[in-house]
Design a protein around this motif. Sequence first.
Motif, PDB file in Angstrom:
ATOM      1  N   ASP A   8       0.848  -1.185   0.000  1.00  0.00           N
ATOM      2  CA  ASP A   8       0.000   0.000   0.000  1.00  0.00           C
ATOM      3  C   ASP A   8       0.891   1.244   0.000  1.00  0.00           C
ATOM      4  OD1 ASP A   8      -2.200   1.579   0.088  1.00  0.00           O
ATOM      5  OD2 ASP A   8      -2.908   0.917   2.045  1.00  0.00           O
ATOM      6  N   PHE A  33      -9.040  12.077  -3.681  1.00  0.00           N
ATOM      7  CA  PHE A  33      -9.505  10.741  -3.300  1.00  0.00           C
ATOM      8  C   PHE A  33      -9.630   9.841  -4.526  1.00  0.00           C
ATOM      9  CE2 PHE A  33     -11.940  12.193   0.770  1.00  0.00           C
ATOM     10  CZ  PHE A  33     -10.758  12.157   1.488  1.00  0.00           C
ATOM     11  N   ALA A  37      -7.625   6.360  -5.210  1.00  0.00           N
ATOM     12  CA  ALA A  37      -8.379   5.113  -5.374  1.00  0.00           C
ATOM     13  C   ALA A  37      -8.051   4.450  -6.704  1.00  0.00           C
ATOM     14  CB  ALA A  37      -9.869   5.402  -5.270  1.00  0.00           C
ATOM     15  N   GLU A  38      -7.881   5.250  -7.739  1.00  0.00           N
ATOM     16  CA  GLU A  38      -7.567   4.722  -9.073  1.00  0.00           C
ATOM     17  C   GLU A  38      -6.291   3.894  -9.061  1.00  0.00           C
ATOM     18  OE1 GLU A  38      -6.370   6.413 -13.540  1.00  0.00           O
ATOM     19  OE2 GLU A  38      -6.934   7.817 -11.946  1.00  0.00           O
ATOM     20  N   GLY A  40      -4.905   2.474  -6.249  1.00  0.00           N
ATOM     21  CA  GLY A  40      -4.841   1.541  -5.137  1.00  0.00           C
ATOM     22  C   GLY A  40      -4.133   2.054  -3.903  1.00  0.00           C
ATOM     23  N   SER A  42      -4.226   4.004  -0.170  1.00  0.00           N
ATOM     24  CA  SER A  42      -5.237   3.947   0.886  1.00  0.00           C
ATOM     25  C   SER A  42      -5.492   5.253   1.613  1.00  0.00           C
ATOM     26  CB  SER A  42      -4.826   2.900   1.929  1.00  0.00           C
ATOM     27  OG  SER A  42      -3.653   3.338   2.603  1.00  0.00           O
ATOM     28  N   SER A  43      -4.520   6.180   1.622  1.00  0.00           N
ATOM     29  CA  SER A  43      -4.717   7.334   2.495  1.00  0.00           C
ATOM     30  C   SER A  43      -3.839   8.506   2.092  1.00  0.00           C
ATOM     31  CB  SER A  43      -4.427   6.954   3.951  1.00  0.00           C
ATOM     32  OG  SER A  43      -3.050   6.676   4.141  1.00  0.00           O
ATOM     33  N   TYR A  70     -14.740   6.246  -1.733  1.00  0.00           N
ATOM     34  CA  TYR A  70     -13.515   6.012  -2.506  1.00  0.00           C
ATOM     35  C   TYR A  70     -12.582   4.993  -1.843  1.00  0.00           C
ATOM     36  CZ  TYR A  70     -14.779   9.858  -5.556  1.00  0.00           C
ATOM     37  OH  TYR A  70     -15.432  10.660  -6.459  1.00  0.00           O
ATOM     38  N   GLY A  71     -12.899   4.596  -0.619  1.00  0.00           N
ATOM     39  CA  GLY A  71     -12.021   3.668   0.079  1.00  0.00           C
ATOM     40  C   GLY A  71     -10.682   4.269   0.422  1.00  0.00           C
ATOM     41  N   VAL A  72     -10.675   5.572   0.659  1.00  0.00           N
ATOM     42  CA  VAL A  72      -9.452   6.306   0.992  1.00  0.00           C
ATOM     43  C   VAL A  72      -9.694   7.060   2.293  1.00  0.00           C
ATOM     44  CG1 VAL A  72      -7.886   8.165   0.289  1.00  0.00           C
ATOM     45  CG2 VAL A  72      -8.777   6.565  -1.420  1.00  0.00           C
TER      46      VAL A  72
END
Length: 287
Positions: A8, A33, A37-38, A40, A42-43, A70-72
Motif C-alpha cells: 500500500d 480521493f 483510489a484509481e 490503489g 489507501s490514504s 472512494y475507500g481512501v
Amino acid sequence: MTLLNGTDLSFGYLQLTGSAWQEPVRHTLEERFAALAEHGCSSMGMSVEELEKYLAEHSADKLRGLMTEYGVRLHELEVLFGWNAGGEEGEAARAGETRLFELAEAAGIPSVKSCAVYPPGVEMPPTEVLTERFAALCDRAAERGLTISLEAMAVMPGFTYQVASDVVAGADRPNAGLMIDMWHLFRDPTGLGAIEQLTGAQIAAVEFGDGPSTPSSDVMNEVLNARLLPGDGDFDITGLLRTLDAKGVDLTPSVEVLSTELRALPLSENVSRTVAAVRRSLEKARG
C-alpha cells in the motif's frame, strides 16, 4: 509484514494539492480521493487549514461518506506547532492544539504531525525541557485516542533529527514516534546517526523522497519545489530501508515529493509515477 514488504502507499498532504506551500489548493478533495483510489492507495494527509475550511462548509458526515465511497482515508493532520513553547506562549498555543485535536476527532484522523522550529538566532530550550513538553503533548493526545509524529526540518537546523530523536526516546510514549522524511533526513548531518537509538516502534512514519548528493544553493526552493522521486537522486534509500527493516519497522510506506514538475502533471499521473517509483525502491531494497 514490515515496511519493505508493504504493498500500500500513503501520500503526504502537499504532494497532491497541485499547488505550492501556502498557495490555494488547486485539486479538490474528491479529485485527490479519486486519483488515490484509481491507483490503489489507501490514504493521504490533510492540513488543519484545509480541514477547518471544509468542515465550515460541509458536515463531518459528508467527509466520512467521501472516504467510504472512494475507500481512501485521511491518516494524518498537519502541522501542530507551539507544543515546545513555555510560559504565556505555551499557554496560548494550547488553544490551537485543542482545536486541532477536535478537528482530527471530527474527521476520524488518527495521527497528528508535529514540529518545532527554531530559526537562526532563536534560542532553543535544553533537550530535557523539550522532552518534558513533548511528553505532555503526547499525554494530552492520548486522552483523545490520537498519536503524535515528530518531524525535524533540515532547512531549520536548530531542531535537528538528533534533537527530535532524543526527544522521542526520552519521552518514551506509546502513542508517539519520529517522522522520517527522507529529504530532510538525508539533508541533516545528524539524520542517519540519530535514528540508531530508536526502536522500530519509535518510528511513526517513513516518507519517501530523493535528491542530489550536493544540496542546491537555494535549499529552501529545493525543499518546496525540487525534490525528486525515490530513485531519481543520490540518497541511499536502500541502506535506510534495510536499517529500518532490521529494526522491525512495520508501517505503510508514505511519500512526500514536493516538485514543480509533478505539480504540473495531471493528478492521476502524479500519483502513478510516484507509486511506481516507491515500488521500485522497495523492490531494490528487498533484493
